[in-house]
Enzyme design. Sequence first.
Site, mmCIF file in Angstrom:
data_model
loop_
_atom_site.group_PDB
_atom_site.id
_atom_site.type_symbol
_atom_site.label_atom_id
_atom_site.label_comp_id
_atom_site.label_asym_id
_atom_site.label_seq_id
_atom_site.Cartn_x
_atom_site.Cartn_y
_atom_site.Cartn_z
ATOM 1 N N ASP A 116 44.956 72.326 23.261
ATOM 2 C CA ASP A 116 46.383 72.453 22.956
ATOM 3 C C ASP A 116 47.196 71.415 23.736
ATOM 4 O OD1 ASP A 116 45.672 73.908 25.301
ATOM 5 O OD2 ASP A 116 47.522 75.073 25.200
ATOM 6 N N GLU A 146 45.915 76.566 27.195
ATOM 7 C CA GLU A 146 46.070 76.243 28.617
ATOM 8 C C GLU A 146 47.532 75.971 28.922
ATOM 9 O OE1 GLU A 146 46.291 74.203 32.400
ATOM 10 O OE2 GLU A 146 46.923 73.384 30.488
HETATM 11 ZN ZN LIG Z 1 46.131 69.757 30.639
#
Ligand SMILES: [Zn+2]
Length: 381
Positions: A73, A138
């Site tokens: 992401d 994340e």
């Molecule tokens: Zn990163």
Amino acid sequence: MPTHADDPSVLLTQDLIRRPSVSPEDQGCLQLIGQRLEAIGFRVERMPFGPVENIWALHGTERPVLCFAGHTDVVPTGPREEWHTDPFEPVVRDGILYGRGAADMKSGLAAMVVATERFIAKHPNHKGTLAYLLTSDEEGPSVDGTRRVMEVLEARNEKIDYCVVGEPSSTEKLGDMIKIGRRGSLSGKLTVHGVQGHVAYPHLADNPVHAVAPALAELAARVWDKGNEFFQPTTFQISNISAGTGAPNVIPGEFRGRFNIRFSTEQTVEKLQSTITEILNRHKVNYTLEWFVSGLPFFTAPGALSKAVVQAIQEKANRTPELSTTGGTSDGRFIAPTGAQVVELGVINATIHKVNENVRVDDIVTLTSMYERVMELMLAQ
Ligand SMILES: [Zn+2]
């Protein structure tokens, strides 16, 4: 003549950038990586949780387990008009590759995958196990990503011995810094209760700003610790405050504030919480306080993995990295507590989360050779 722009690691970085995987979207990045890993004999397990895609992939069955970890992401683009090129259409100009995720961390993912393809071609019967732990969460809440996968692995008693996180760890030159830990992060949401009233009649009101201001001043000025050999000192920052109706003649009835503490291994969550509540109580503040722990500090003492990573950098880039614990938190915080040695090595982080995010094409190619060398040093027969 082929240039570095044709290197498989650079082409894969571009393929990943074309997938607009704004957190927690994956947009097929993990499918693409999973197919590449399956093609070289990995057993790839999908572990979706809610909107988040994760994979856990293995090549080999023995210990030690050397894992590559990272995220697909990316953060939102920010103002599109400030990008010189389309953030999801990778462009190479003068040896620099531009696009959202170019540095954080699609080049890191591509370098791992291509390095692994090369390593397995040369060492199909390597010792130990190669593993991948990849997530599409994340940059977001980081709840259904690495944290959940690690819970599943712990429940199955599957261990990671060594973990290389491909986050962009370098500052000015590739490999000038690696991370061997991170500070912890503790946030507080503070509400101070007062009594609203007319500014001309303060005896009929109770001003929550006046009550909390001296406590905040003490917190902001406090020296929490001096850090230690591997950690910067603990820092306290007020990030948001609000109170008041907008009118100049009304004493506010409530004060709201948020703060964050980045803390070293000299502190614990409990110690920080009791210090802060002691200061608020001493100043007789009438408050409620909600806490959020986003990560405990973690630290990998220099050992086999950091030694191999340092050697790989010395051989491939002719420099010796600084071993650091600076910067924000990373998913290493979920992996290290299980006993794994965790080292972060990746490209230069100067443009991450910014408009016109970019990475040097040569650095992707060199990072690939560093990762391959780490695999050789740790797992070649
Ligand atoms: Zn990163």
